[in-house]
Design a protein around this motif. Structure first.
Motif, PDB file in Angstrom:
ATOM      1  N   TYR A   1      17.397  -9.345 -30.625  1.00  0.00           N
ATOM      2  CA  TYR A   1      18.523 -10.194 -30.283  1.00  0.00           C
ATOM      3  C   TYR A   1      17.960 -11.436 -29.616  1.00  0.00           C
ATOM      4  CZ  TYR A   1      22.485 -12.003 -27.623  1.00  0.00           C
ATOM      5  OH  TYR A   1      23.435 -12.825 -27.084  1.00  0.00           O
ATOM      6  N   VAL A   2      18.344 -12.634 -30.081  1.00  0.00           N
ATOM      7  CA  VAL A   2      17.875 -13.890 -29.488  1.00  0.00           C
ATOM      8  C   VAL A   2      18.978 -14.438 -28.599  1.00  0.00           C
ATOM      9  CG1 VAL A   2      17.100 -16.248 -29.958  1.00  0.00           C
ATOM     10  CG2 VAL A   2      16.355 -14.370 -31.437  1.00  0.00           C
ATOM     11  N   HIS A   3      18.586 -14.796 -27.390  1.00  0.00           N
ATOM     12  CA  HIS A   3      19.523 -15.347 -26.412  1.00  0.00           C
ATOM     13  C   HIS A   3      18.968 -16.677 -25.910  1.00  0.00           C
ATOM     14  CE1 HIS A   3      22.326 -15.600 -23.052  1.00  0.00           C
ATOM     15  NE2 HIS A   3      21.294 -15.852 -22.275  1.00  0.00           N
ATOM     16  N   VAL A   4      19.818 -17.689 -25.815  1.00  0.00           N
ATOM     17  CA  VAL A   4      19.429 -18.977 -25.249  1.00  0.00           C
ATOM     18  C   VAL A   4      19.886 -18.980 -23.798  1.00  0.00           C
ATOM     19  CG1 VAL A   4      19.666 -21.477 -25.375  1.00  0.00           C
ATOM     20  CG2 VAL A   4      19.595 -20.123 -27.479  1.00  0.00           C
ATOM     21  N   GLY A   5      18.927 -19.162 -22.883  1.00  0.00           N
ATOM     22  CA  GLY A   5      19.216 -19.128 -21.455  1.00  0.00           C
ATOM     23  C   GLY A   5      19.894 -20.386 -20.960  1.00  0.00           C
ATOM     24  N   ASP A   6      20.264 -20.371 -19.693  1.00  0.00           N
ATOM     25  CA  ASP A   6      20.953 -21.489 -19.042  1.00  0.00           C
ATOM     26  C   ASP A   6      20.173 -22.798 -19.141  1.00  0.00           C
ATOM     27  OD1 ASP A   6      22.847 -19.649 -18.267  1.00  0.00           O
ATOM     28  OD2 ASP A   6      22.306 -19.654 -16.143  1.00  0.00           O
ATOM     29  N   GLN A   7      18.835 -22.697 -19.142  1.00  0.00           N
ATOM     30  CA  GLN A   7      18.010 -23.894 -19.151  1.00  0.00           C
ATOM     31  C   GLN A   7      17.413 -24.179 -20.532  1.00  0.00           C
ATOM     32  OE1 GLN A   7      15.350 -24.024 -15.737  1.00  0.00           O
ATOM     33  NE2 GLN A   7      16.776 -22.745 -14.590  1.00  0.00           N
ATOM     34  N   GLY A   8      17.950 -23.515 -21.576  1.00  0.00           N
ATOM     35  CA  GLY A   8      17.545 -23.794 -22.946  1.00  0.00           C
ATOM     36  C   GLY A   8      16.440 -22.920 -23.507  1.00  0.00           C
ATOM     37  N   GLY A   9      15.852 -22.037 -22.683  1.00  0.00           N
ATOM     38  CA  GLY A   9      14.811 -21.139 -23.173  1.00  0.00           C
ATOM     39  C   GLY A   9      15.368 -20.150 -24.186  1.00  0.00           C
ATOM     40  N   ARG A  10      14.565 -19.851 -25.226  1.00  0.00           N
ATOM     41  CA  ARG A  10      14.976 -18.889 -26.260  1.00  0.00           C
ATOM     42  C   ARG A  10      14.211 -17.587 -26.040  1.00  0.00           C
ATOM     43  NH1 ARG A  10      17.618 -20.388 -30.737  1.00  0.00           N
ATOM     44  NH2 ARG A  10      16.446 -18.890 -32.001  1.00  0.00           N
ATOM     45  N   PHE A  11      14.953 -16.535 -25.749  1.00  0.00           N
ATOM     46  CA  PHE A  11      14.386 -15.227 -25.453  1.00  0.00           C
ATOM     47  C   PHE A  11      14.703 -14.265 -26.593  1.00  0.00           C
ATOM     48  CE2 PHE A  11      15.457 -17.388 -21.558  1.00  0.00           C
ATOM     49  CZ  PHE A  11      14.323 -17.227 -20.779  1.00  0.00           C
ATOM     50  N   THR A  12      13.689 -13.551 -27.067  1.00  0.00           N
ATOM     51  CA  THR A  12      13.896 -12.536 -28.086  1.00  0.00           C
ATOM     52  C   THR A  12      13.773 -11.182 -27.409  1.00  0.00           C
ATOM     53  OG1 THR A  12      12.991 -13.950 -29.813  1.00  0.00           O
ATOM     54  CG2 THR A  12      13.159 -11.602 -30.310  1.00  0.00           C
ATOM     55  N   PHE A  13      14.899 -10.477 -27.332  1.00  0.00           N
ATOM     56  CA  PHE A  13      14.958  -9.157 -26.708  1.00  0.00           C
ATOM     57  C   PHE A  13      14.796  -8.100 -27.783  1.00  0.00           C
ATOM     58  CE2 PHE A  13      17.302 -11.953 -23.885  1.00  0.00           C
ATOM     59  CZ  PHE A  13      16.740 -11.625 -22.657  1.00  0.00           C
ATOM     60  N   ARG A  14      14.033  -7.061 -27.483  1.00  0.00           N
ATOM     61  CA  ARG A  14      13.827  -5.957 -28.427  1.00  0.00           C
ATOM     62  C   ARG A  14      14.366  -4.670 -27.833  1.00  0.00           C
ATOM     63  NH1 ARG A  14      10.045 -10.248 -28.479  1.00  0.00           N
ATOM     64  NH2 ARG A  14       9.443 -10.674 -30.608  1.00  0.00           N
ATOM     65  N   PHE A  15      15.106  -3.954 -28.664  1.00  0.00           N
ATOM     66  CA  PHE A  15      15.777  -2.721 -28.269  1.00  0.00           C
ATOM     67  C   PHE A  15      15.366  -1.591 -29.193  1.00  0.00           C
ATOM     68  CE2 PHE A  15      18.413  -6.335 -27.320  1.00  0.00           C
ATOM     69  CZ  PHE A  15      18.934  -6.070 -26.061  1.00  0.00           C
ATOM     70  N   CYS A  16      15.414  -0.363 -28.700  1.00  0.00           N
ATOM     71  CA  CYS A  16      15.195   0.799 -29.559  1.00  0.00           C
ATOM     72  C   CYS A  16      16.369   0.875 -30.533  1.00  0.00           C
ATOM     73  CB  CYS A  16      15.119   2.072 -28.726  1.00  0.00           C
ATOM     74  SG  CYS A  16      15.089   3.573 -29.732  1.00  0.00           S
ATOM     75  N   PRO A  17      16.096   0.936 -31.854  1.00  0.00           N
ATOM     76  CA  PRO A  17      17.189   0.970 -32.830  1.00  0.00           C
ATOM     77  C   PRO A  17      17.936   2.302 -32.849  1.00  0.00           C
ATOM     78  CG  PRO A  17      15.092   1.174 -33.950  1.00  0.00           C
ATOM     79  CD  PRO A  17      14.785   0.920 -32.503  1.00  0.00           C
ATOM     80  N   VAL A  18      17.404   3.320 -32.201  1.00  0.00           N
ATOM     81  CA  VAL A  18      18.063   4.630 -32.195  1.00  0.00           C
ATOM     82  C   VAL A  18      18.984   4.775 -30.982  1.00  0.00           C
ATOM     83  CG1 VAL A  18      17.693   7.133 -32.092  1.00  0.00           C
ATOM     84  CG2 VAL A  18      16.192   5.702 -33.492  1.00  0.00           C
ATOM     85  N   CYS A  19      18.433   4.526 -29.775  1.00  0.00           N
ATOM     86  CA  CYS A  19      19.231   4.772 -28.566  1.00  0.00           C
ATOM     87  C   CYS A  19      19.730   3.498 -27.890  1.00  0.00           C
ATOM     88  CB  CYS A  19      18.443   5.616 -27.565  1.00  0.00           C
ATOM     89  SG  CYS A  19      17.051   4.750 -26.813  1.00  0.00           S
ATOM     90  N   GLY A  20      19.219   2.329 -28.301  1.00  0.00           N
ATOM     91  CA  GLY A  20      19.673   1.063 -27.744  1.00  0.00           C
ATOM     92  C   GLY A  20      18.996   0.648 -26.452  1.00  0.00           C
ATOM     93  N   THR A  21      18.009   1.396 -26.005  1.00  0.00           N
ATOM     94  CA  THR A  21      17.310   1.058 -24.767  1.00  0.00           C
ATOM     95  C   THR A  21      16.616  -0.293 -24.879  1.00  0.00           C
ATOM     96  OG1 THR A  21      16.932   3.376 -24.234  1.00  0.00           O
ATOM     97  CG2 THR A  21      15.459   1.780 -23.193  1.00  0.00           C
ATOM     98  N   SER A  22      16.794  -1.128 -23.864  1.00  0.00           N
ATOM     99  CA  SER A  22      16.093  -2.406 -23.782  1.00  0.00           C
ATOM    100  C   SER A  22      14.640  -2.106 -23.441  1.00  0.00           C
ATOM    101  CB  SER A  22      16.727  -3.260 -22.689  1.00  0.00           C
ATOM    102  OG  SER A  22      16.049  -4.476 -22.563  1.00  0.00           O
ATOM    103  N   VAL A  23      13.709  -2.577 -24.303  1.00  0.00           N
ATOM    104  CA  VAL A  23      12.308  -2.224 -24.111  1.00  0.00           C
ATOM    105  C   VAL A  23      11.478  -3.420 -23.639  1.00  0.00           C
ATOM    106  CG1 VAL A  23      10.254  -1.210 -25.160  1.00  0.00           C
ATOM    107  CG2 VAL A  23      12.513  -0.411 -25.853  1.00  0.00           C
ATOM    108  N   PHE A  24      11.539  -4.561 -24.366  1.00  0.00           N
ATOM    109  CA  PHE A  24      10.733  -5.708 -23.957  1.00  0.00           C
ATOM    110  C   PHE A  24      11.314  -6.985 -24.543  1.00  0.00           C
ATOM    111  CE2 PHE A  24       8.938  -4.576 -28.030  1.00  0.00           C
ATOM    112  CZ  PHE A  24       8.474  -5.753 -28.589  1.00  0.00           C
ATOM    113  N   HIS A  25      10.829  -8.130 -24.008  1.00  0.00           N
ATOM    114  CA  HIS A  25      11.222  -9.412 -24.576  1.00  0.00           C
ATOM    115  C   HIS A  25      10.123 -10.445 -24.381  1.00  0.00           C
ATOM    116  CE1 HIS A  25      12.697 -10.348 -20.430  1.00  0.00           C
ATOM    117  NE2 HIS A  25      12.487 -11.598 -20.776  1.00  0.00           N
TER     118      HIS A  25
END
Length: 119
Positions: free
Chosen positions: A43-67
């Motif tokens: 999932y890509v999110h654009v932060g308040d200051q314009g930074g683009r963060f790519t978040f990675r989640f477990c596709p089975v349980c949805g746990t946020s793992v790293f970005h």
């Protein structure tokens, strides 16, 4: 992960609160290169200051793992502290978006706080 974290911090921004389903995200930064095994949902999110963060989640349980954040080369990887399942993991050194911290959340002594992202 290989080696010790570059640092450990917490983020109280509203995006991290929504993403984690909690009142903050606890993250440990590690230097590149790093290895990823298995698959992840992104999932890509654009932060308040314009930074683009790519978040990675477990596709089975949805746990946020790293970005990672685009534009920081070589980009460190930020791993959710909970993914280590290690109660002895080091405490945070920094707290960002302290302006959004819930007033009942108390930080450990010595944590450096930033009203927003210090970038």
């Amino acid at each position: 992960m290989h080696g010790e974290p570059l640092g450990v911090g917490v983020c109280h921004c509203l995006a991290c609160q929504r993403r984690t389903g909690s009142v903050f995200a606890a993250l440990a930064a590690f230097a590149a290169p790093y290895e990823v095994s298995g698959t992840a949902t992104e999932y890509v999110h654009v932060g308040d200051q314009g930074g683009r963060f790519t978040f990675r989640f477990c596709p089975v349980c949805g746990t946020s793992v790293f970005h990672t954040e685009e534009g920081h080369e070589p980009s460190p990887v930020l791993v959710a502290v909970g993914a280590f399942a290690d109660p002895s993991f080091p405490p945070p050194e920094d707290s960002v978006y302290d302006c959004r911290r819930h007033p009942w959340v108390k930080l450990p002594p010595g944590v450096t706080t930033f009203e927003k992202d210090p970038t």
